[in-house]
Scaffold this motif. Sequence first.
Motif, short mmCIF file in Angstrom:
data_model
loop_
_atom_site.label_atom_id
_atom_site.label_comp_id
_atom_site.label_asym_id
_atom_site.label_seq_id
_atom_site.Cartn_x
_atom_site.Cartn_y
_atom_site.Cartn_z
N ARG A 138 -25.39 -65.83 -38.88
CA ARG A 138 -25.73 -66.28 -37.52
C ARG A 138 -27.06 -67.03 -37.54
NH1 ARG A 138 -26.00 -61.67 -33.39
NH2 ARG A 138 -27.29 -61.06 -35.10
N ARG A 139 -27.04 -68.24 -37.07
CA ARG A 139 -28.25 -69.09 -37.04
C ARG A 139 -29.03 -68.78 -35.78
NH1 ARG A 139 -28.95 -75.45 -36.57
NH2 ARG A 139 -30.83 -75.66 -37.85
N SER A 140 -30.33 -68.66 -35.92
CA SER A 140 -31.15 -68.40 -34.75
C SER A 140 -32.30 -69.40 -34.70
CB SER A 140 -31.70 -66.97 -34.79
OG SER A 140 -32.49 -66.77 -35.93
N GLU A 141 -32.56 -69.89 -33.50
CA GLU A 141 -33.72 -70.75 -33.23
C GLU A 141 -33.83 -71.96 -34.16
OE1 GLU A 141 -37.38 -68.62 -32.61
OE2 GLU A 141 -36.28 -66.81 -32.10
N ASP A 142 -32.71 -72.53 -34.56
CA ASP A 142 -32.69 -73.74 -35.40
C ASP A 142 -33.30 -73.54 -36.78
OD1 ASP A 142 -31.35 -75.22 -33.48
OD2 ASP A 142 -33.21 -75.84 -32.51
N PHE A 143 -33.37 -72.31 -37.27
CA PHE A 143 -33.85 -72.06 -38.62
C PHE A 143 -32.75 -72.38 -39.63
CE2 PHE A 143 -37.11 -69.70 -36.47
CZ PHE A 143 -38.20 -69.72 -37.33
N ASP A 144 -33.14 -72.91 -40.79
CA ASP A 144 -32.24 -73.18 -41.90
C ASP A 144 -32.56 -72.20 -43.03
OD1 ASP A 144 -31.25 -75.41 -40.53
OD2 ASP A 144 -32.77 -76.71 -41.40
N LEU A 159 -34.80 -66.05 -46.61
CA LEU A 159 -35.98 -66.79 -46.17
C LEU A 159 -35.46 -67.99 -45.39
CD1 LEU A 159 -39.06 -67.25 -46.24
CD2 LEU A 159 -38.70 -68.58 -48.33
N GLU A 160 -35.93 -68.12 -44.16
CA GLU A 160 -35.49 -69.22 -43.32
C GLU A 160 -36.71 -70.03 -42.88
OE1 GLU A 160 -31.70 -67.44 -41.01
OE2 GLU A 160 -33.62 -66.54 -40.49
N ARG A 161 -36.47 -71.31 -42.62
CA ARG A 161 -37.56 -72.16 -42.18
C ARG A 161 -37.03 -73.24 -41.26
NH1 ARG A 161 -35.02 -76.09 -44.20
NH2 ARG A 161 -34.93 -76.54 -46.40
N LYS A 162 -37.96 -73.80 -40.49
CA LYS A 162 -37.60 -74.93 -39.63
C LYS A 162 -38.81 -75.84 -39.52
CE LYS A 162 -38.66 -72.72 -35.19
NZ LYS A 162 -38.13 -72.41 -33.86
N PHE A 163 -38.54 -77.08 -39.16
CA PHE A 163 -39.60 -78.05 -38.96
C PHE A 163 -39.21 -79.02 -37.87
CE2 PHE A 163 -41.29 -82.30 -39.59
CZ PHE A 163 -42.65 -82.04 -39.53
N SER A 164 -40.16 -79.33 -37.02
CA SER A 164 -40.01 -80.43 -36.08
C SER A 164 -41.37 -81.06 -35.86
CB SER A 164 -39.41 -79.96 -34.75
OG SER A 164 -40.37 -79.27 -33.99
N TRP A 165 -41.38 -82.32 -35.53
CA TRP A 165 -42.65 -83.01 -35.31
C TRP A 165 -43.40 -82.41 -34.13
CZ3 TRP A 165 -44.49 -85.50 -39.19
CH2 TRP A 165 -43.64 -86.12 -40.10
N LEU A 166 -42.68 -81.95 -33.14
CA LEU A 166 -43.35 -81.36 -31.97
C LEU A 166 -43.72 -79.89 -32.19
CD1 LEU A 166 -41.21 -82.88 -29.08
CD2 LEU A 166 -43.50 -83.55 -29.83
N GLY A 167 -42.82 -79.13 -32.81
CA GLY A 167 -43.04 -77.69 -32.98
C GLY A 167 -43.73 -77.29 -34.27
#
Length: 171
Positions: A138-144, A159-167
């Motif tokens: 289950r994916r949560s909060e756009d983490f990969d 281990l999950e991570r996410k990146f966005s230019w704004l966040g």
Amino acid sequence: SWFTGRIVYRGTEMTGLADVEASPMLGPDGKPITARGWFDTEAIALDGSLVYVGLERVNRILRYDFAKGFTRALGEEVPLPSAARKLPFNRGIEALVAVPRGQPLAGTLIAFSERALDPQGNILGFLIGRTPGQFVVRRSEDFDISDATLLPSGDLLLLERKFSWLGGVGI
């Protein structure tokens, strides 16, 4: 490429590397895997002398037996379920876990995609080897998914991570 060498310590502090050697990862034909257009090695799992390497962009897993030539061993392609071979470009196999003896699913390789999603938005994963199958995380909060490990207790950590230019970065 494979890199070998030893870590140099002063007391408990790492101060450098010594006797470092690099050698290309070889494919089944004995040529560097990059000669086949295979690159983007994202995942690694150890099982005794066997080393499994996931190649994300070409959706393949190679098995190296370090007892047969160490870093000069030839990679053997691990048969994958057809769904694993069709993962999206640059969202393929990102993490691998080799399940050791004494654990449920012993002898199975667990592969996680970075961000290949099912219709409900869950991340695809695969059981490869003795107990084949497909599952979702289950994916949560756009983490990969970025990596995974299996603890001696049998618990699996992701281990999950996410990146966005704004966040920014999230781990």
